[in-house]
Structures are given as C-alpha cells and as structure tokens.
Motif scaffolding. Structure first.
Motif, PDB file in Angstrom:
ATOM      1  N   ASN A   1       3.113  -6.118  -1.876  1.00 21.03           N
ATOM      2  CA  ASN A   1       3.089  -5.920  -0.430  1.00 21.03           C
ATOM      3  C   ASN A   1       4.513  -5.914   0.118  1.00 21.03           C
ATOM      4  O   ASN A   1       5.477  -6.238  -0.581  1.00 21.03           O
TER       5      ASN A   1
ATOM      6  N   LEU B   1     -12.310  -6.323  -0.542  1.00 21.41           N
ATOM      7  CA  LEU B   1     -11.820  -5.279   0.349  1.00 21.41           C
ATOM      8  C   LEU B   1     -12.601  -5.405   1.651  1.00 21.41           C
ATOM      9  O   LEU B   1     -13.786  -5.097   1.706  1.00 21.41           O
TER      10      LEU B   1
ATOM     11  N   TYR C   1      -3.972  -3.136   4.561  1.00 20.89           N
ATOM     12  CA  TYR C   1      -3.839  -2.005   3.650  1.00 20.89           C
ATOM     13  C   TYR C   1      -2.537  -1.239   3.876  1.00 20.89           C
ATOM     14  O   TYR C   1      -1.914  -0.751   2.928  1.00 20.89           O
TER      15      TYR C   1
ATOM     16  N   LEU D   1     -10.095   0.691  -3.188  1.00 19.92           N
ATOM     17  CA  LEU D   1      -8.834   0.190  -2.627  1.00 19.92           C
ATOM     18  C   LEU D   1      -7.941   1.363  -2.216  1.00 19.92           C
ATOM     19  O   LEU D   1      -7.368   1.370  -1.115  1.00 19.92           O
TER      20      LEU D   1
ATOM     21  N   ARG E   1      -9.261   3.102   0.940  1.00 22.55           N
ATOM     22  CA  ARG E   1      -9.001   2.369   2.183  1.00 22.55           C
ATOM     23  C   ARG E   1      -7.515   2.379   2.545  1.00 22.55           C
ATOM     24  O   ARG E   1      -7.155   2.429   3.720  1.00 22.55           O
ATOM     25  N   MET E   2      -6.658   2.331   1.538  1.00 22.30           N
ATOM     26  CA  MET E   2      -5.224   2.450   1.817  1.00 22.30           C
ATOM     27  C   MET E   2      -4.895   3.807   2.426  1.00 22.30           C
ATOM     28  O   MET E   2      -4.114   3.913   3.375  1.00 22.30           O
TER      29      MET E   2
ATOM     30  N   GLY F   1      -8.353  -6.082   5.446  1.00 24.01           N
ATOM     31  CA  GLY F   1      -7.418  -5.736   4.385  1.00 24.01           C
ATOM     32  C   GLY F   1      -7.879  -6.274   3.038  1.00 24.01           C
ATOM     33  O   GLY F   1      -9.042  -6.660   2.869  1.00 24.01           O
ATOM     34  N   LEU F   2      -6.943  -6.314   2.097  1.00 22.57           N
ATOM     35  CA  LEU F   2      -7.214  -6.833   0.759  1.00 22.57           C
ATOM     36  C   LEU F   2      -7.115  -8.357   0.784  1.00 22.57           C
ATOM     37  O   LEU F   2      -6.035  -8.920   0.959  1.00 22.57           O
TER      38      LEU F   2
ATOM     39  N   SER G   1      -1.409   4.442   4.466  1.00 19.99           N
ATOM     40  CA  SER G   1      -0.443   3.685   3.677  1.00 19.99           C
ATOM     41  C   SER G   1       0.660   4.600   3.135  1.00 19.99           C
ATOM     42  O   SER G   1       0.407   5.750   2.763  1.00 19.99           O
TER      43      SER G   1
END
Length: 204
Positions: free
Chosen positions: A74, A30, A48, A107, A110-111, A34-35, A116
C-alpha cells in the motif's frame, strides 16, 4: 467462496490460509471499505485506491508444487502476502486453488473499479531471474560435458542417468522459470500462468 459484486452492501469476499502450523490463520476480506486483513493479531483496512503494487508469482515447495503467491503493497509502505496453500498437518500443505484464484481476480476487479494506479507485476525480480538463468546455463554446460564424456567412454548407464536427470530437472525447474518471467500486466489481462488452474467439473 465466490466473487461477489463490488456494490454497496454486497457480501464480503473472504479468504484465509495458515502460513505455518503455529499461530492463527491469515484472514482477508474484500469489503466496500477496501481490503481488510488480520495477520498475527494485527489488522487493518486498505482502500483499494491506496494499494500501490501487486506482484504475482509461482512459488512451489517440496510438499506442494501448485503454490502461488500475491504480494500486495500500500501507499504507506505496508506489505501483505497471500498464498494459495494452507498448512493442515505437519506433513500436509493443502491447495486452495479456486478460492485463491477467485479472491485475487475479485481484488483486481475492485481495484480497477476504484481507479487504482497500482503497479502490477508478475514473476521474479529482474536480478533474481537473471541470476537463476545464469545458474541454469552453468548447470546445462556442466551436464552436457558429463554426458559427452559418458558417451565417449561408453558409459551407457551413466549417460542414461544424466539424460533422465536432465529431463526431470527441466520439467520441474523449467516450469518455475517460464512462469516467473518478469513482466507487467494489466487489470484486464491477469497472467493466467500465475493463477491456479480452473478445475472444471465433469457433467454427471
């Protein structure tokens, strides 16, 4: 591994597992971008905000009952899977509970910070779950019939065996069904039943 704050220049949060004895580990980070993922020689970075869906589930196997899975999609159609266990030897699948839990929670954090719009779901698909419930109902009816017949014919040993088998079956399969009930969740309320339990250290 501990969850790091999603601030510019923060240390990336890392997680890795081996899906089989053959091949390299699946690696994830992370990062500010992004991932980041590396799987079987392929790699990429997903913003994210571009993650379109996350699905959490409980997936026990014979050698490891405490096994959890996250399927991440995604917006461009890609999908990656993250498991809470890793292969170590031909007979050992080791749990990585707290590492997996920290990674998945971070995760989601952060999204959320990236605003998101991902669809967050938990458990099995509705059709699969319905089929599983139907099968369990059929098995319950069959076992009830056998138990009643054993009692009617005074087959006490057989009756005790059926009761014991039913209890063991309900304990193992019941937990799977209960945890994997299809549902939606939010960034603020992750389904605790689909994350490894927190292991608290006892005071010395």
């Amino acid at each position: 591994m501990t969850a790091a704050a999603a601030e510019p220049g923060a240390e990336p949060v890392r997680y890795a597992y081996k899906a089989s004895l053959i091949g390299s580990a699946h690696q994830f980070e992370l990062t500010d971008a992004g991932l980041s993922w590396t799987i079987a020689g392929r790699s990429g970075v997903w913003d994210y905000a571009d993650i379109s869906a996350v699905k959490l589930s409980y997936r026990p196997v014979s050698m490891q009952q405490q096994r959890f899975r996250a399927d991440i999609d995604n917006a461009k159609g890609g999908r990656i899977a993250i498991l809470s266990t890793t292969w170590q030897t031909a007979t050992l699948i080791a749990p990585q509970g707290h590492l997996y839990r920290d990674f998945i929670i971070e995760l989601h954090r952060r999204m959320q910070a990236a605003r998101s719009k991902a669809v967050l779901t938990a458990g099995l698909g509705l059709k699969t779950y319905t089929a599983a419930l139907t099968l369990l109902a059929c098995l319950a009816i069959a076992m009830t019939g056998l138990l009643l017949r054993a009692l009617a014919t005074s087959e006490w040993t057989g009756a005790l065996f059926l009761v014991g088998f039913a209890a063991l079956f309900a304990w193992q399969v019941g937990g799977f069904i209960t945890r994997n009930r299809p549902r939606r969740y939010s960034f603020d309320h992750l389904p605790n039943a689909l994350l490894p339990a927190v292991v608290r250290k006892q005071a010395q």
